[in-house]
Design an enzyme around this catalytic site. Structure first.
Site, mmCIF file in Angstrom:
data_model
loop_
_atom_site.group_PDB
_atom_site.id
_atom_site.type_symbol
_atom_site.label_atom_id
_atom_site.label_comp_id
_atom_site.label_asym_id
_atom_site.label_seq_id
_atom_site.Cartn_x
_atom_site.Cartn_y
_atom_site.Cartn_z
ATOM 1 N N HIS A 256 -82.729 -36.558 54.381
ATOM 2 C CA HIS A 256 -82.526 -35.836 55.652
ATOM 3 C C HIS A 256 -83.303 -34.519 55.640
ATOM 4 C CE1 HIS A 256 -78.273 -37.818 55.716
ATOM 5 N NE2 HIS A 256 -79.010 -38.431 56.633
ATOM 6 N N LYS B 100 -64.086 -41.999 63.889
ATOM 7 C CA LYS B 100 -64.447 -42.265 62.494
ATOM 8 C C LYS B 100 -64.325 -40.988 61.668
ATOM 9 C CE LYS B 100 -68.507 -43.723 60.024
ATOM 10 N NZ LYS B 100 -69.938 -43.836 60.227
ATOM 11 N N ARG C 187 -86.291 -45.232 57.523
ATOM 12 C CA ARG C 187 -86.421 -45.525 56.093
ATOM 13 C C ARG C 187 -87.051 -46.876 55.841
ATOM 14 N NH1 ARG C 187 -80.211 -44.563 55.074
ATOM 15 N NH2 ARG C 187 -80.354 -45.712 57.023
ATOM 16 N N SER D 282 -76.186 -41.577 52.971
ATOM 17 C CA SER D 282 -75.007 -40.761 52.658
ATOM 18 C C SER D 282 -73.916 -41.625 52.031
ATOM 19 C CB SER D 282 -74.473 -40.096 53.928
ATOM 20 O OG SER D 282 -75.439 -39.230 54.462
#
Ligand code: PNS
Length: 158
Positions: free
Chosen positions: A17, A41, A90, A126
Site C-alpha cells: 500500500h 465488517k 497486484r 492485509s
C-alpha cells in the site's frame, strides 16, 4: 491541481500500500488515503487505529493526507475535491473486480487510475499479514516495523 483518493480497508497498511501511496504522491498534487468505515465488517484494527497507522507511515510524504469515509467512495471524492481514484493492481485476479468498480465509479462521475504493484509486493495482502502474525510467523520488511508491534499487541490481547 489534480487530487487523487486512494481508498481501501488498510487493516493493516502494508508496504505494498505504501509503495502505491509514494508513487501516487509523485504523480498527483495531493493524495488522500481514505479508510473505509465498513459498518457490516468489523476489522482487526478500528478505523481510528488504521488512520493513525497510515498517518504515521506517511508522515514524511509531502502532499499526502489520511481520512476515513462511510458510503460511496465517489461521494468522499466529491467532498474532498478528488478528481481520480487511484488503486494498486497486484495480479490479473485483482483486475475483474477493480474494473467493475472503476466502470461503476466512472458512471458516477469519477475516473480511476491504476498502478501496477511492484513485483516484490504482489503477494501481499492485509489478511495474509494478520494470519501470519496470528500464527507466530515473520513478516519483517512487509509492513512498517511499528505495524508488526501493533499486530503482535492485538493478538496478544485476544
Ligand atoms: O482494501 P479493499 O478492501 O480492497 O478496498 C475496497 C474499497 C474500500 C476500495 C471498496 O470496497 C470501496 O470503494 N468501497 C466503498 C463503497 C463504494 O463506493 N462502493 C461502490 C464501488 S463501485
Amino acid at each position: 491541481m489534480t487530487k487523487a483518493c486512494y481508498p481501501g480497508s488498510f487493516d493493516p497498511v502494508t508496504n505494498g500500500h505504501l509503495d502505491v501511496v509514494k508513487r501516487a504522491a509523485r504523480l498527483f498534487d495531493e493524495v488522500v488515503v481514505a479508510v473505509l468505515e465498513n459498518q457490516s465488517k468489523r476489522g482487526l484494527f478500528t478505523v481510528d487505529e488504521r488512520v493513525e497507522m497510515l498517518r504515521r507511515a506517511t508522515a514524511d510524504l509531502e502532499g499526502v493526507k489520511v481520512g476515513s469515509f462511510q458510503g460511496l467512495v465517489v461521494e468522499f471524492c466529491r467532498q474532498v475535491g478528488a478528481d481520480v481514484i487511484v488503486k494498486g493492481l497486484r495480479a490479473v485476479s485483482d483486475f475483474d473486480y477493480e474494473m467493475q468498480m472503476a466502470q461503476m465509479n466512472k458512471r458516477m462521475g469519477i475516473e480511476s487510475a491504476f498502478l501496477a504493484a511492484k513485483p516484490e509486493y504482489t503477494y501481499l495482502s492485509s489478511s495474509l499479514m494478520r494470519e501470519v502474525i496470528a500464527l507466530g510467523g515473520n513478516i519483517d520488511g512487509l509492513v512498517p516495523d511499528f505495524v508488526i508491534e501493533l499486530l503482535k499487541e492485538k493478538f496478544a490481547n485476544r
